[in-house]
Design a protein around this motif. Structure first.
Motif, mmCIF file in Angstrom:
data_model
loop_
_atom_site.group_PDB
_atom_site.id
_atom_site.type_symbol
_atom_site.label_atom_id
_atom_site.label_comp_id
_atom_site.label_asym_id
_atom_site.label_seq_id
_atom_site.Cartn_x
_atom_site.Cartn_y
_atom_site.Cartn_z
ATOM 1 N N TYR A 163 0.686 -1.325 0.022
ATOM 2 C CA TYR A 163 -0.067 0.070 0.006
ATOM 3 C C TYR A 163 0.920 1.053 0.057
ATOM 4 N N ILE A 164 2.270 1.017 0.067
ATOM 5 C CA ILE A 164 2.973 2.214 -0.163
ATOM 6 C C ILE A 164 3.400 2.819 -1.330
ATOM 7 N N ALA A 165 3.329 3.887 -1.544
ATOM 8 C CA ALA A 165 3.834 4.828 -2.913
ATOM 9 C C ALA A 165 5.050 4.900 -2.888
ATOM 10 N N LYS A 166 5.461 5.448 -1.866
ATOM 11 C CA LYS A 166 7.115 5.784 -1.954
ATOM 12 C C LYS A 166 7.415 5.856 -0.274
ATOM 13 N N VAL A 167 8.672 5.714 -0.083
ATOM 14 C CA VAL A 167 9.421 5.902 1.127
ATOM 15 C C VAL A 167 10.050 7.151 1.220
ATOM 16 N N LEU A 168 9.668 8.110 2.194
ATOM 17 C CA LEU A 168 10.320 9.427 2.205
ATOM 18 C C LEU A 168 11.456 9.333 3.363
ATOM 19 N N VAL A 169 11.306 8.662 4.355
ATOM 20 C CA VAL A 169 12.514 8.521 5.149
ATOM 21 C C VAL A 169 12.674 7.173 5.495
ATOM 22 N N SER A 170 13.763 6.733 5.319
ATOM 23 C CA SER A 170 13.985 5.228 5.362
ATOM 24 C C SER A 170 14.396 4.695 6.862
ATOM 25 N N GLU A 171 14.226 3.686 7.219
ATOM 26 C CA GLU A 171 14.503 3.092 8.734
ATOM 27 C C GLU A 171 15.806 3.413 9.050
#
Ligand code: IMP
Length: 184
Positions: A6-14
């Motif tokens: 459901y995620i379109a994009k990751v803005l800040v990674s783990e």
């Protein structure tokens, strides 16, 4: 392994979050060392700040008491009202104490402004704010966290404590949902 379809994009990674939270903890430690605080009351704002809170406090190096407040903000939608209600108040007496508020995100700034006014009236020795995210483009009141993790663009984000309709808080990164999931 989490399902993240459901995620379109990751803005800040783990990894970025981990590194920045450690840096913020170092900034917080340095600040309270400088002012000679011998004890800190950390107030986490439920529910969004919980994930940051548990990561942050384990890297703080002064005696601290943990407390929580719950504030109503969005009620299911994606825009803050400016009409903030305290749903659960802090248990600790903060008069004369150093207090650090831990928030997930400063968006319009309405929530934080109300919270600061409310807590300032209780006469703490000092009152500071640590927030993981800042959306400067959305600001309606002139306010800023003292310790701030990342500036992000004007997009509704989820993960690392932040929700949409109470979901997605468990994601280890900050991301944007696919549009069809915001419509649900
Ligand atoms: P403000 O009063 O507009 O600054 O909103 C603050 C609160 O709204 C935050 O503590 C969050 O709970 C929520 N919020 C604001 N932006 C987002 C977002 O992008 N995702 C999830 N929650 C958000």
């Amino acid at each position: 392994m989490k399902n993240t379809e459901y995620i379109a994009k990751v803005l800040v990674s783990e990894e970025q979050i981990k590194a920045r939270v450690s840096e913020m903890a170092a900034e917080v430690n340095a600040h309270y060392r400088e002012v000679g605080a011998d004890e800190l009351i950390v107030i986490g704002i439920l529910r969004g700040a919980v994930v940051l809170l548990v990561d942050l406090i384990r890297e703080l190096d002064m005696p601290l008491k943990l407390d929580f407040m719950a504030i109503s903000s969005y009620g299911g939608g994606t825009t803050s009202s400016g009409n903030v209600r305290v749903l659960k108040d802090a248990a600790e007496d903060i008069r004369g104490k150093h207090v650090l508020i831990v928030e997930d995100i400063v968006d319009t700034g309405n929530t934080l402004q109300c919270l600061l006014q409310l807590l300032q009236a209780r006469e703490p020795a000092s009152l500071k704010v640590c927030a993981l995210l800042d959306k400067p483009a959305r600001r309606k009141v002139d306010i800023k966290a003292d310790f701030s993790g990342f500036d992000i663009p004007d997009e509704f984000v989820v993960g690392y404590g932040l929700d949409f309709n109470s979901l997605y808080r468990d994601l280890p990164f900050i991301g944007v949902l696919k549009p069809e999931y915001y419509a649900k």
